[in-house]
Design a protein around this motif. Structure first.
Motif, PDB file in Angstrom:
ATOM      1  N   ALA A 516       0.995  -1.123  -0.020  1.00  0.00           N
ATOM      2  CA  ALA A 516      -0.053   0.042  -0.005  1.00  0.00           C
ATOM      3  C   ALA A 516       1.028   1.392   0.084  1.00  0.00           C
ATOM      4  N   ASN A 517       0.543   2.102  -0.896  1.00  0.00           N
ATOM      5  CA  ASN A 517       1.371   3.404  -0.980  1.00  0.00           C
ATOM      6  C   ASN A 517       0.982   4.481   0.052  1.00  0.00           C
ATOM      7  N   VAL A 518       1.829   5.524   0.172  1.00  0.00           N
ATOM      8  CA  VAL A 518       1.436   6.372   1.252  1.00  0.00           C
ATOM      9  C   VAL A 518       0.143   7.092   1.029  1.00  0.00           C
ATOM     10  N   ASP A 519       0.004   7.405  -0.256  1.00  0.00           N
ATOM     11  CA  ASP A 519      -1.259   8.446  -0.581  1.00  0.00           C
ATOM     12  C   ASP A 519      -2.677   7.330  -0.116  1.00  0.00           C
ATOM     13  N   GLU A 520      -2.555   6.285  -0.623  1.00  0.00           N
ATOM     14  CA  GLU A 520      -3.777   5.404  -0.302  1.00  0.00           C
ATOM     15  C   GLU A 520      -3.877   5.307   1.123  1.00  0.00           C
ATOM     16  N   CYS A 521      -2.878   5.113   1.870  1.00  0.00           N
ATOM     17  CA  CYS A 521      -2.969   4.994   3.418  1.00  0.00           C
ATOM     18  C   CYS A 521      -3.348   6.074   4.142  1.00  0.00           C
ATOM     19  N   GLY A 541       5.955   4.260   2.690  1.00  0.00           N
ATOM     20  CA  GLY A 541       6.331   5.566   2.884  1.00  0.00           C
ATOM     21  C   GLY A 541       6.589   6.230   1.443  1.00  0.00           C
ATOM     22  N   ILE A 542       6.266   5.803   0.198  1.00  0.00           N
ATOM     23  CA  ILE A 542       6.398   6.368  -0.709  1.00  0.00           C
ATOM     24  C   ILE A 542       5.186   6.790  -1.497  1.00  0.00           C
ATOM     25  N   ASN A 543       5.029   7.775  -2.101  1.00  0.00           N
ATOM     26  CA  ASN A 543       4.032   8.247  -2.858  1.00  0.00           C
ATOM     27  C   ASN A 543       3.767   7.794  -4.060  1.00  0.00           C
ATOM     28  N   LYS A 544       2.588   7.656  -4.675  1.00  0.00           N
ATOM     29  CA  LYS A 544       2.337   6.987  -6.001  1.00  0.00           C
ATOM     30  C   LYS A 544       3.166   7.674  -7.156  1.00  0.00           C
ATOM     31  N   ILE A 545       3.143   9.060  -7.242  1.00  0.00           N
ATOM     32  CA  ILE A 545       3.821   9.743  -8.161  1.00  0.00           C
ATOM     33  C   ILE A 545       5.179   9.444  -8.191  1.00  0.00           C
ATOM     34  N   THR A 591      -7.039  12.919  -7.317  1.00  0.00           N
ATOM     35  CA  THR A 591      -5.775  12.173  -8.437  1.00  0.00           C
ATOM     36  C   THR A 591      -4.983  11.876  -7.115  1.00  0.00           C
ATOM     37  N   TYR A 592      -3.990  11.116  -7.680  1.00  0.00           N
ATOM     38  CA  TYR A 592      -2.934  10.687  -6.528  1.00  0.00           C
ATOM     39  C   TYR A 592      -1.915  12.146  -6.449  1.00  0.00           C
ATOM     40  N   GLU A 593      -1.860  12.977  -7.605  1.00  0.00           N
ATOM     41  CA  GLU A 593      -1.119  13.986  -7.370  1.00  0.00           C
ATOM     42  C   GLU A 593      -1.831  15.024  -6.236  1.00  0.00           C
ATOM     43  N   GLU A 594      -3.022  15.197  -6.537  1.00  0.00           N
ATOM     44  CA  GLU A 594      -3.702  15.932  -5.235  1.00  0.00           C
ATOM     45  C   GLU A 594      -3.660  15.428  -3.902  1.00  0.00           C
ATOM     46  N   LEU A 595      -3.666  14.186  -3.754  1.00  0.00           N
ATOM     47  CA  LEU A 595      -3.323  13.555  -2.417  1.00  0.00           C
ATOM     48  C   LEU A 595      -1.990  13.898  -1.978  1.00  0.00           C
TER      49      LEU A 595
END
Ligand SMILES: Nc1ncnc2c1ncn2[C@@H]1O[C@H](COP(=O)(O)OP(=O)(O)OC[C@H]2O[C@@H]([n+]3cccc(C(=O)O)c3)[C@H](O)[C@@H]2O)[C@@H](O)[C@H]1O
Ligand SMILES: Nc1ncnc2c1ncn2[C@@H]1O[C@H](COP(=O)(O)OP(=O)(O)OP(=O)(O)O)[C@@H](O)[C@H]1O
Ligand SMILES: NC(=O)CC[C@H](N)C(=O)O
Length: 775
Positions: A516-521, A541-545, A591-595
């Motif tokens: 699971a990446n940082v953004d969805e967590c 601890g890493i984001n999707k982008i 979006t993942y960018e917005e998160l």
């Protein structure tokens, strides 16, 4: 012959409470330093105990064992004829301190306690240690009997003194003290100190190394001195990875740097210095107003010279080469996973691989780990050789020799695709092709029977048959049916982790990897106790982008990643119909960018909902009106607060990102919120309304607007009249956004999933690297 000073700074991969192993590594590093001609050896912070002992620093045992290790070092002839600067905890007058113990030829010269503790972010030093408040006052430390016996001394200086040797002067600061505005090196150098030492334990975070580099460069450029910096390396028992890169600076220039990511347990970096270079450099500084000497620090005279007559040429300046964030993602978590695997004494990893970006990134990180292991094995690193043989065969002395990295990957990593009727052939093919590219053992299992029998079990008892929305079911039914699949996958993953080694005729068990990446967590877009509940998670601890950027750079090496990169992130938990395919961004309404934007505002800038909103209005104005931004921010906070309970059980993850929601160590928040946020959302709405009218009217040109931030000083939640702020906004933006606005989204408190079925997702992009400095 000319006088030259050889200085050694050591990177050690220590392990909490492993007093024997830690002693051996310290001792060996001192031996290597001396072999290279060094007369001063610096080691990392708390190297005797390992840095991450946490509440073990409250135990008297930890201090007593540290004195035992120190006594062994003091007695060893290997540690003679070199000043040794060792990091360990010391209990003085009933109080615990994080200290440097500096000794020479069997005698302790000084015990130097830390004056500014690290207490932000991942750090909690204030819970275990006191800072040396009497700074720069000196005291005497009464030695325990083990040290009396080792040294013949009974009392030694304790405090923030400087050492005056026959040829130079030396002062130490400890890790965090460099990051503070009143760093000791400033007063020390103005008192004539020429060599500053810094024993550290500083963790890796994407794009952080330059912070350390800049601070040391500035420190030495402004004062004229040598700066020796020693950092810990590896996973010493916690979620952070200490990323080495020990350095030596002279007068603003880098002379030496160790590797940032490596499997090497002991790395000694040396530089040869001509101390006259400091004196000449300072002559120039004096003419531009270097502060006059103030005798702030007590002096300890040491009848020893760190310089010797030798033929070595002084070290020349070198250029630092920073890794890109994608390289950092590939290396840091890979090294951390290796330490975890070998220290946990498990036999490999089991990864549920869906063919999406996240689990594929995890797979590639383990493939990278296998490459690092293979390189070290080939290079003759006996520690790596023994560890690998033990993990693969159970015997550290076995005859096993790996053919290549893929061979290792086939033995250390099992990837598992778990199909249901909602899975597509595309995702299964992607998982299979990636497994073949990296060489992992690949298994496909269909879990429909399990899922169906669970639902049947429910129906038998209740006489009710839940249906997906696509088949006319309600939102609750739809969610429950998704979660049954997701949770069944978790049970399968653990079963395969436990029984696969047995089936292959080996003993032991595999560690289950989560993805699971940082953004969805942060948003909570995951099923509690599904495949996100693993043993460890390298990418949590890493984001999707950043993960997308990572996958992009690996496409040439692993061609199967091209289709992984191009696919829309999807959970594949709902039936695919002509009208609807489930995608993450449409599901979340962000979006993942917005998160990422919201995440940074919330955590790094410490903003509540209103602060996040007012900061994002100017930032997002090229795509959203203030009302749309308000809807997005409110939508996020509602989902975040509904789902925050999931953060309490997040799989332990590698810490890489400063906006991580990690609930146990890093981002301490409640998990039961009033999810209506009435006061905050009311204020957001008021501000948005006032900005909206201005937004429609204003003809202010766009570029100047981009710099501005709403002035909300006139608006309070209780004020009945809302005045438009003076400095904003803006001409209407030409195109309307393609992303759905969550104002149109129905959101109920039993779900994270807004009711969106046919919304297009945002175009994928790789953001320019956002520099987030953390100290
Ligand atoms: N405040 C609180 N403190 C403690 N527990 C609380 C709670 N509020 C609800 N709960 C409990 O939490 C549970 C609800 O959470 P949960 O079961 O996760 O279910 P829920 O969050 O309702 O749904 C899972 C979400 O993850 C999404 N998703 C997307 C992609 C992939 C996956 C995947 O897993 O592969 C999942 C899925 O679409 C859905 O939106 C319930 O048991 C509820 O009682
Ligand atoms: N069909 C599957 N087979 C194996 N594992 C799966 C499957 N679907 C999901 N998983 C596992 O569950 C995790 C969470 O599923 P989710 O659908 O949320 O994926 P995700 O977070 O978007 O990650 P990914 O990008 O890897 O699909 C995945 O990272 C993966 O480890
Ligand atoms: N151990 C410490 O003092 C850590 C200090 C600092 N905040 C860092 O991240 O490097």
């Amino acid at each position: 012959m000319l006088k030259r000073t050889v200085l050694a700074t050591c990177t050690l991969n220590q392990w909490v409470l492993d007093f024997e192993g830690n002693f051996q590594r310290i001792h060996e590093s001192i031996r290597i330093a001396k072999e290279r001609g060094a007369r001063y050896r610096l080691g990392p912070e708390l190297e005797v105990t390992g840095y991450s002992c946490d509440d073990h620093f409250l135990e008297a045992d930890t201090y007593n064992h540290s004195y035992d290790v120190l006594a062994r070092l003091l007695k060893s002839k290997v540690c003679y004829d070199v000043i040794c600067d060792v990091g360990m905890p010391v209990m003085h007058a009933g109080t615990n301190y994080n200290c440097r113990v500096i000794f020479l030829n069997g005698k302790i010269l000084l015990i130097r306690p830390k004056t500014s503790l690290a207490i932000a972010g991942n750090y909690r030093e204030g819970r275990w240690f006191s800072s040396w408040a009497q700074h720069p006052h000196m005291d005497e430390f009464i030695l325990p009997s083990s040290l009396v016996e080792a040294t013949g001394q009974h009392r030694v200086p304790f405090g923030t003194a400087i050492l005056i040797t026959e040829d130079t002067s030396i002062g130490s600061e400890i890790c965090q003290e460099l990051f503070n505005s009143n760093s000791p090196h400033i007063a020390m150098t103005s008192q004539g100190v020429e060599i500053i030492t810094n024993g550290s334990s500083s963790h890796h975070q994407l794009r952080k190394l330059n912070t350390r580099y800049s601070l040391m460069q500035a420190a030495t450029l402004k004062t004229g001195c040598v700066y020796m910096y020693a950092n810990t390396r590896g996973c010493d028992g916690e979620r952070v990875y200490f990323d080495g890169a020990s350095m030596i600076f002279l007068n603003g220039e880098l002379l030496a740097i160790g590797s940032q990511f490596s499997l090497e347990e002991i790395e000694v970096v040396t530089s040869t210095i001509n101390l006259d270079e400091i004196r000449s450099f300072r002559s120039n500084l004096k003419s531009t107003g270097l502060p006059l000497s103030s005798d702030l620090y007590s002096k300890i005279y040491v009848p020893f010279s760190v310089s010797t007559s030798c033929s070595l040429s002084p070290s020349l300046p070198i250029q630092i080469q920073y890794h890109t964030p994608a390289e950092e993602i590939g290396m840091g978590p890979a090294c951390w996973c290796w330490d975890y695997l070998r220290r946990s004494r498990q036999r490999g990893f089991l990864l549920p691989l869906s063919g999406g970006i996240d689990s594929s990134s995890t797979a590639v990180i383990i493939a990278n780990m296998c490459e690092l292991v293979f390189e070290s094995f080939q290079a003759g690193d006996t520690r790596v050789q023994r560890d690998l043989k033990r993990i693969i065969t159970g015997d550290p002395a076995s005859e096993y020799i790996p053919l290549d990295a893929k061979d290792i990957c086939g033995k250390l990593l099992t990837t598992l695709y778990m199909a249901t009727k909602n899975s597509s052939q595309e995702t299964q093919d992607r998982a299979k092709n990636l497994s073949s590219d990296i060489g992992s053992t690949f298994i496909v299992v269909n879990i429909d029977k399990t899922v169906d029998s669970l639902v049947e079990g429910f129906s038998q008892v209740t006489q009710k048959e839940p249906k997906f929305s696509a088949h006319g079911g309600s939102k609750s039914e739809n969610l429950a049916l998704q979660n049954i699949q997701a949770r069944s996958r978790m049970v399968y993953a653990y079963m395969f982790a436990q029984l696969s080694p047995w089936a292959a005729g080996k003993g032991g068990s595999y560690l289950v990897l989560g993805s699971a990446n940082v953004d969805e967590c942060l948003f909570g877009y995951l099923t509690k106790y599904d495949c996100s509940s693993a043993d460890i998670n390298p990418i949590g601890g890493i984001n999707k982008i950043d993960l997308r950027g990572f996958i992009l750079t690996k496409q040439d090496k692993y061609p199967s990643l091209k289709s992984v990169y191009n696919a829309d992130p999807t959970a594949e938990l709902e039936p695919i119909t002509k009208e609807y395919t489930q995608t993450d961004e449409a599901d979340m309404g962000l979006t993942y960018e917005e998160l990422g934007d919201i995440g940074r505002e919330r955590k790094i800038k410490n903003c509540g909902p209103v602060g996040v909103f007012t900061n994002l209005v100017p930032r997002w104005q090229h795509k959203y009106t203030p009302k749309e931004t308000a809807d997005k921010v409110k939508h996020f906070f509602r989902a975040y607060s509904i789902n925050r309970h999931k953060a309490t059980v997040l799989t332990p993850s590698y810490h890489a990102e400063n906006y991580s929601p990690e609930d146990n160590r890093f981002d301490l928040r409640p998990f039961l919120y009033n999810t209506d946020w009435e006061h905050q959302f009311d204020l957001i709405d008021r501000i948005a309304n006032s900005l909206q009218s201005h937004y429609n009217k204003s003809s202010q040109p766009l570029p100047s607007i981009l710099k501005s931030k709403p002035d909300i000083s006139n608006i309070t939640s209780s004020s009945s009249e809302v005045r438009a702020p003076q400095n904003i906004l803006t001409s209407p933006v030409k195109s309307t956004p393609v992303i759905p606005t969550p104002s149109k989204v129905k959101f109920t408190s039993d779900s994270t999933t807004p009711d969106l079925k046919t919304t297009p997702t945002a175009p994928k992009s790789i953001l320019p690297a956002k520099k987030v400095s953390q100290i």
